[in-house]
Enzyme design. Structure first.
Site: not given
Ligand code: NAD
Length: 429
Positions: A68, A92, A104, A188, A219, A356
């Site tokens: 992810k 994470k 990523k 986030t 963001n 997510s």
């Protein structure tokens, strides 16, 4: 000697390994990415010419679940950076106990130079190029620097066209009308906010007496500045790629955000305004912002902002890493010596991947949650893991970063060993 980003990232792993008891197999496993893909994406430009853009996707480790991670559009994107970001995602997701591994992606491009149609062709071209490498049970995309909801919508649509079935769970951070989750855009920053509030409470600090500087007003950075200002923190400095502004009495964050949004240009989808155009402030550079005498410093832009070269000048008391990798390992040691408390990226910015995950769960179940439900679940997860990491740091007398890696390594080690054959060969029976 200048270390690559990945070599520097790996140092955190080496450091944490001294504190955990995990198998040699697991250690070996975590040193290398599972798979890396480099592609060249052809894009028909508006003037009729054909241009190729380099793109990447790295699946670092999938022991705990499908990989992810976000997709970054930036001129500085390269395989070393994408691999490092995938490595951080692995830890994470383990810190938050999400059923995911780390991945990523990125494209080497300055998206502000493209028209909106060129940007759409590039985004769809990226999915064409990596379609066999991703999937709702394999590797799931999300937004990162200079990508957003609209781009995630194009990517999900393209994947669905290729597979000839609607596949919302392959991409998170989509527009809500395409199966996106409420609260994902602010997730986030919201996750970081919950932990800042929790930690300031522990440290007996009140918002009204606490000054904040935020580097990066996108963001994550723009939203965290707004959330903190709303409950009374004094946000005295913010910056973006073009520079920063400072006002001792505190900045009016909602109007800065409004200004950035209203000056949105017609070219592509990027805000053309800069925080520097707002009145009643002092202009400062990004380098100045980092060394301001503030209580809280929030890097929310890119990697390698605090290094051995400027760590000695940092005056903040607490640093909350909303960006990924803003502090190098050499700078970590200097900050620790100065008594500055660093709250690490793999915990602080994990709100994004957590919501997510909520989006992916909603897509797969077909049952959608209210904003309150999303934020309640996010708060519960973020604050529980933050408490756990705080206790590990206290018990082991180590930094919060090391504690976060220890916490993740215990979960990763257990999962890797559960899949392995080592016990069979080493057992005496
Ligand atoms: P964004 O594209 O929305 O914003 C990036 C901001 O950084 C922009 O304001 C840009 O002007 C600014 N910027 C770029 N270069 C800069 C520089 N050299 N100095 C100062 N500012 C600069 O991106 P974002 O999604 O907010 O991501 C920011 C950071 O947060 C990244 O490190 C990203 O990996 C991390 N992050 C984002 C998410 C997410 O869900 N979006 C999740 C976890 C971590």
């Amino acid at each position: 000697m200048v270390l690559s980003l990945f070599d520097d990232a790996s140092k955190r792993l080496a450091q944490a390994l001294k504190f955990v008891n995990i198998s040699d197999d697991a250690i070996e496993h975590l040193k290398y990415p599972k798979a890396s893909l480099s592609v060249s994406i052809p894009v028909r430009m508006d003037d009729g010419s054909l241009k190729f853009f380099p793109g990447y996707r790295v699946r670092y480790d999938d022991t705990r679940g499908p990989t992810k991670g976000g997709v970054r559009y930036h001129p500085g994107v390269n395989l070393d950076e994408v691999q490092s970001l995938a490595f951080w995602m692995t830890f994470k997701c383990a810190v938050l106990n999400l059923p995911y591994g780390g991945g990523k992606g990125g494209i080497t491009v300055n998206p502000k130079d493209l028209s909106r149609l060129e940007l759409e062709r590039l985004s769809r071209g990226y999915v064409d190029a990596i379609a066999d490498f991703i999937g709702p049970n394999v590797d799931i995309l999300a937004p990162d620097v200079y990508t957003n909801q609209m781009i995630m919508g194009w990517m999900m649509d393209q994947y669905s066209i290729i597979k000839r079935q609607i596949s919302p769970a392959v991409v998170t951070g989509k527009p809500v009308t395409m199966g996106g989750s409420l609260g994902r855009e602010t997730a986030t920053a919201m996750g970081a906010f919950f932990i800042i509030e929790q930690m300031m409470g522990k440290l007996d600090r009140h918002p009204q007496e606490t000054t904040v500087a935020v580097q990066g007003f996108g963001n994550a950075g723009g939203t965290i500045a707004e959330l903190l200002a709303k409950v009374g923190y004094k946000v005295v400095a913010v910056s973006d790629s073009q520079g920063g502004i400072y006002a001792k009495q505190g900045l009016d964050i909602p109007s800065i955000r409004q200004y950035k949004n209203s000056s949105r240009g017609i070219q592509a989808i990027y805000c053309q305004g800069t925080v520097c155009n707002i009145v009643e402030h002092e202009l400062i550079t990004n380098a100045d912002l980092l060394t301001l005498d503030v209580d809280i410093l929030i890097p929310a832009a890119l990697e390698n902002q605090i290094t051995a070269a400027n760590a000695n000048q940092i005056q903040a008391r607490y640093i909350f890493e909303v960006a990924n990798g803003p502090i190098t390992s050499a700078a970590d040691a200097i900050l620790e010596q100065k008594g500055i408390l660093v709250f690490p990226d793999i915990l602080i910015n994990a709100g994004g991947v957590t919501v997510s995950y909520f989006e992916w769960v909603q897509n797969r179940s077909g049952l959608y949650w209210t904003l309150e439900e999303v934020n309640q679940r996010l708060k519960a997860k973020m604050t529980a893991e933050a408490n756990h990491i705080w206790s590990i740091a206290q018990e082991m007398g180590t930094s919060l970063r090391n504690a976060a890696y220890i916490h993740a390594l215990n979960r990763l080690g257990e999962a890797i060993d559960a899949k392995g054959t080592r016990d069979y060969y080493t057992s005496s029976h």
